[in-house]
Design a protein around this motif. Sequence first.
Motif, PDB file in Angstrom:
ATOM      1  N   GLY A   1       0.828  -1.212   0.000  1.00 18.40           N
ATOM      2  CA  GLY A   1       0.000   0.000   0.000  1.00 18.40           C
ATOM      3  C   GLY A   1       0.858   1.256   0.000  1.00 18.40           C
ATOM      4  N   GLU A   2       0.224   2.350  -0.210  1.00 18.54           N
ATOM      5  CA  GLU A   2       0.895   3.643  -0.377  1.00 18.54           C
ATOM      6  C   GLU A   2       1.779   4.040   0.808  1.00 18.54           C
ATOM      7  OE1 GLU A   2      -0.508   8.253  -0.897  1.00 18.54           O
ATOM      8  OE2 GLU A   2      -1.763   6.703  -1.803  1.00 18.54           O
ATOM      9  N   VAL A   3       1.325   3.771   2.017  1.00 19.52           N
ATOM     10  CA  VAL A   3       2.069   4.194   3.210  1.00 19.52           C
ATOM     11  C   VAL A   3       3.166   3.205   3.584  1.00 19.52           C
ATOM     12  CG1 VAL A   3       1.862   4.688   5.683  1.00 19.52           C
ATOM     13  CG2 VAL A   3       0.117   5.502   4.109  1.00 19.52           C
ATOM     14  N   PHE A   4       2.876   1.910   3.485  1.00 21.21           N
ATOM     15  CA  PHE A   4       3.807   0.902   3.993  1.00 21.21           C
ATOM     16  C   PHE A   4       4.800   0.387   2.949  1.00 21.21           C
ATOM     17  CE2 PHE A   4       0.118   0.619   6.824  1.00 21.21           C
ATOM     18  CZ  PHE A   4       0.751   0.923   8.016  1.00 21.21           C
ATOM     19  N   GLU A   5       4.469   0.462   1.668  1.00 26.45           N
ATOM     20  CA  GLU A   5       5.366  -0.071   0.638  1.00 26.45           C
ATOM     21  C   GLU A   5       6.755   0.580   0.646  1.00 26.45           C
ATOM     22  OE1 GLU A   5       5.077  -1.392  -3.965  1.00 26.45           O
ATOM     23  OE2 GLU A   5       3.279  -1.358  -2.721  1.00 26.45           O
ATOM     24  N   PRO A   6       6.880   1.893   0.911  1.00 25.74           N
ATOM     25  CA  PRO A   6       8.224   2.473   0.974  1.00 25.74           C
ATOM     26  C   PRO A   6       9.112   1.829   2.047  1.00 25.74           C
ATOM     27  CG  PRO A   6       6.591   4.217   0.787  1.00 25.74           C
ATOM     28  CD  PRO A   6       5.841   2.924   0.988  1.00 25.74           C
ATOM     29  N   LEU A   7       8.512   1.173   3.035  1.00 20.91           N
ATOM     30  CA  LEU A   7       9.292   0.525   4.093  1.00 20.91           C
ATOM     31  C   LEU A   7       9.985  -0.746   3.612  1.00 20.91           C
ATOM     32  CD1 LEU A   7       6.881   0.947   7.139  1.00 20.91           C
ATOM     33  CD2 LEU A   7       8.810   2.387   6.472  1.00 20.91           C
ATOM     34  N   ARG A   8       9.713  -1.176   2.380  1.00 23.81           N
ATOM     35  CA  ARG A   8      10.450  -2.308   1.809  1.00 23.81           C
ATOM     36  C   ARG A   8      11.919  -1.948   1.603  1.00 23.81           C
ATOM     37  NH1 ARG A   8       7.972  -6.739   0.787  1.00 23.81           N
ATOM     38  NH2 ARG A   8       5.719  -6.833   0.709  1.00 23.81           N
ATOM     39  N   ASP A   9      12.202  -0.637   1.533  1.00 22.70           N
ATOM     40  CA  ASP A   9      13.594  -0.160   1.515  1.00 22.70           C
ATOM     41  C   ASP A   9      14.125  -0.356   2.935  1.00 22.70           C
ATOM     42  OD1 ASP A   9      15.965   1.279   1.716  1.00 22.70           O
ATOM     43  OD2 ASP A   9      15.176   3.064   0.730  1.00 22.70           O
ATOM     44  N   LYS A  10      15.043  -1.299   3.096  1.00 24.63           N
ATOM     45  CA  LYS A  10      15.508  -1.660   4.437  1.00 24.63           C
ATOM     46  C   LYS A  10      16.165  -0.492   5.160  1.00 24.63           C
ATOM     47  CE  LYS A  10      15.773  -6.561   3.686  1.00 24.63           C
ATOM     48  NZ  LYS A  10      16.608  -7.715   3.473  1.00 24.63           N
ATOM     49  N   CYS A  11      16.736   0.414   4.400  1.00 23.71           N
ATOM     50  CA  CYS A  11      17.341   1.595   5.007  1.00 23.71           C
ATOM     51  C   CYS A  11      16.257   2.415   5.733  1.00 23.71           C
ATOM     52  CB  CYS A  11      18.023   2.425   3.937  1.00 23.71           C
ATOM     53  SG  CYS A  11      19.294   3.500   4.564  1.00 23.71           S
ATOM     54  N   LEU A  12      15.114   2.576   5.101  1.00 22.74           N
ATOM     55  CA  LEU A  12      14.001   3.293   5.723  1.00 22.74           C
ATOM     56  C   LEU A  12      13.394   2.456   6.851  1.00 22.74           C
ATOM     57  CD1 LEU A  12      12.106   5.728   5.847  1.00 22.74           C
ATOM     58  CD2 LEU A  12      10.707   4.638   4.074  1.00 22.74           C
ATOM     59  N   PHE A  13      13.276   1.148   6.645  1.00 23.11           N
ATOM     60  CA  PHE A  13      12.690   0.285   7.672  1.00 23.11           C
ATOM     61  C   PHE A  13      13.503   0.345   8.965  1.00 23.11           C
ATOM     62  CE2 PHE A  13      11.685  -3.613   9.926  1.00 23.11           C
ATOM     63  CZ  PHE A  13      10.298  -3.643   9.843  1.00 23.11           C
ATOM     64  N   LYS A  14      14.848   0.395   8.828  1.00 22.43           N
ATOM     65  CA  LYS A  14      15.732   0.464   9.996  1.00 22.43           C
ATOM     66  C   LYS A  14      15.548   1.751  10.789  1.00 22.43           C
ATOM     67  CE  LYS A  14      19.547  -2.101   7.969  1.00 22.43           C
ATOM     68  NZ  LYS A  14      20.954  -2.016   7.544  1.00 22.43           N
ATOM     69  N   ALA A  15      14.967   2.764  10.185  1.00 24.90           N
ATOM     70  CA  ALA A  15      14.809   4.067  10.838  1.00 24.90           C
ATOM     71  C   ALA A  15      13.600   4.108  11.768  1.00 24.90           C
ATOM     72  CB  ALA A  15      14.700   5.166   9.781  1.00 24.90           C
ATOM     73  N   VAL A  16      13.071   2.960  12.140  1.00 23.31           N
ATOM     74  CA  VAL A  16      11.914   2.872  13.039  1.00 23.31           C
ATOM     75  C   VAL A  16      12.244   3.558  14.360  1.00 23.31           C
ATOM     76  CG1 VAL A  16      12.587   0.609  13.983  1.00 23.31           C
ATOM     77  CG2 VAL A  16      10.185   1.312  14.005  1.00 23.31           C
ATOM     78  N   PHE A  17      11.252   4.213  14.938  1.00 21.37           N
ATOM     79  CA  PHE A  17      11.451   4.852  16.233  1.00 21.37           C
ATOM     80  C   PHE A  17      10.191   4.716  17.074  1.00 21.37           C
ATOM     81  CE2 PHE A  17      10.028   8.129  13.292  1.00 21.37           C
ATOM     82  CZ  PHE A  17       9.054   8.814  13.994  1.00 21.37           C
ATOM     83  N   LEU A  18      10.354   4.957  18.349  1.00 19.57           N
ATOM     84  CA  LEU A  18       9.272   4.823  19.317  1.00 19.57           C
ATOM     85  C   LEU A  18       8.566   6.165  19.484  1.00 19.57           C
ATOM     86  CD1 LEU A  18       8.251   2.600  21.249  1.00 19.57           C
ATOM     87  CD2 LEU A  18       9.811   3.502  22.960  1.00 19.57           C
ATOM     88  N   THR A  19       7.232   6.121  19.490  1.00 19.69           N
ATOM     89  CA  THR A  19       6.442   7.313  19.807  1.00 19.69           C
ATOM     90  C   THR A  19       5.860   7.107  21.206  1.00 19.69           C
ATOM     91  OG1 THR A  19       4.398   6.444  18.862  1.00 19.69           O
ATOM     92  CG2 THR A  19       5.851   7.668  17.369  1.00 19.69           C
ATOM     93  N   SER A  20       4.901   7.900  21.573  1.00 20.73           N
ATOM     94  CA  SER A  20       4.335   7.771  22.916  1.00 20.73           C
ATOM     95  C   SER A  20       3.562   6.471  23.114  1.00 20.73           C
ATOM     96  CB  SER A  20       3.420   8.956  23.223  1.00 20.73           C
ATOM     97  OG  SER A  20       2.339   8.982  22.321  1.00 20.73           O
ATOM     98  N   ARG A  21       3.103   5.842  22.025  1.00 18.60           N
ATOM     99  CA  ARG A  21       2.257   4.641  22.146  1.00 18.60           C
ATOM    100  C   ARG A  21       2.678   3.469  21.281  1.00 18.60           C
ATOM    101  NH1 ARG A  21      -3.003   3.692  20.311  1.00 18.60           N
ATOM    102  NH2 ARG A  21      -3.531   2.023  21.693  1.00 18.60           N
ATOM    103  N   THR A  22       3.386   3.759  20.193  1.00 16.05           N
ATOM    104  CA  THR A  22       3.676   2.698  19.231  1.00 16.05           C
ATOM    105  C   THR A  22       4.992   2.985  18.524  1.00 16.05           C
ATOM    106  OG1 THR A  22       2.718   1.347  17.462  1.00 16.05           O
ATOM    107  CG2 THR A  22       2.341   3.732  17.323  1.00 16.05           C
TER     108      THR A  22
END
Length: 135
Positions: free
Chosen positions: A36-57
């Motif tokens: 999908g439009e929002v999640f497909e860019p996360l197939r780029d592992k460089c972007l996927f590795k940039a995950v961070f914690l917010t206040s809830r998720t």
Amino acid sequence: MVLYVTAVEYLGDYQLKLQFNNGAEGIVDLESELYGEVFEPLRDKCLFKAVFLTSRTIEWPNGADFAPEFLYESAELTVVPTQAQTQIRAEDMLWEATYAQNRERLITLADVPRGEVTPGAVQPACDERGEFNVE
């Protein structure tokens, strides 16, 4: 009890190690969810590795995020909380919320000059060391 993610660690590929506020820990593999439009860019592992914690998720720089409930259900839990741990954590959260609520109120009262307290406001009583008296 409101569920939220308290820690995230990138493991490799599309796997993340997650910790939840109820004491549970687990590994989630999100590869099959990256469409999908929002999640497909996360197939780029460089972007996927940039995950961070917010206040809830967890979230990524492109704004993609997953609900903590979805992550909990999708994770292979390695540490499952006992009922006692869940109860203790719920009590801790209640105390933290009460403290935060009262702290804000006390800070607001501290900003009001003595004698100018608005009707209905309670001025805390302090002893000679400046500590609050609890009556």
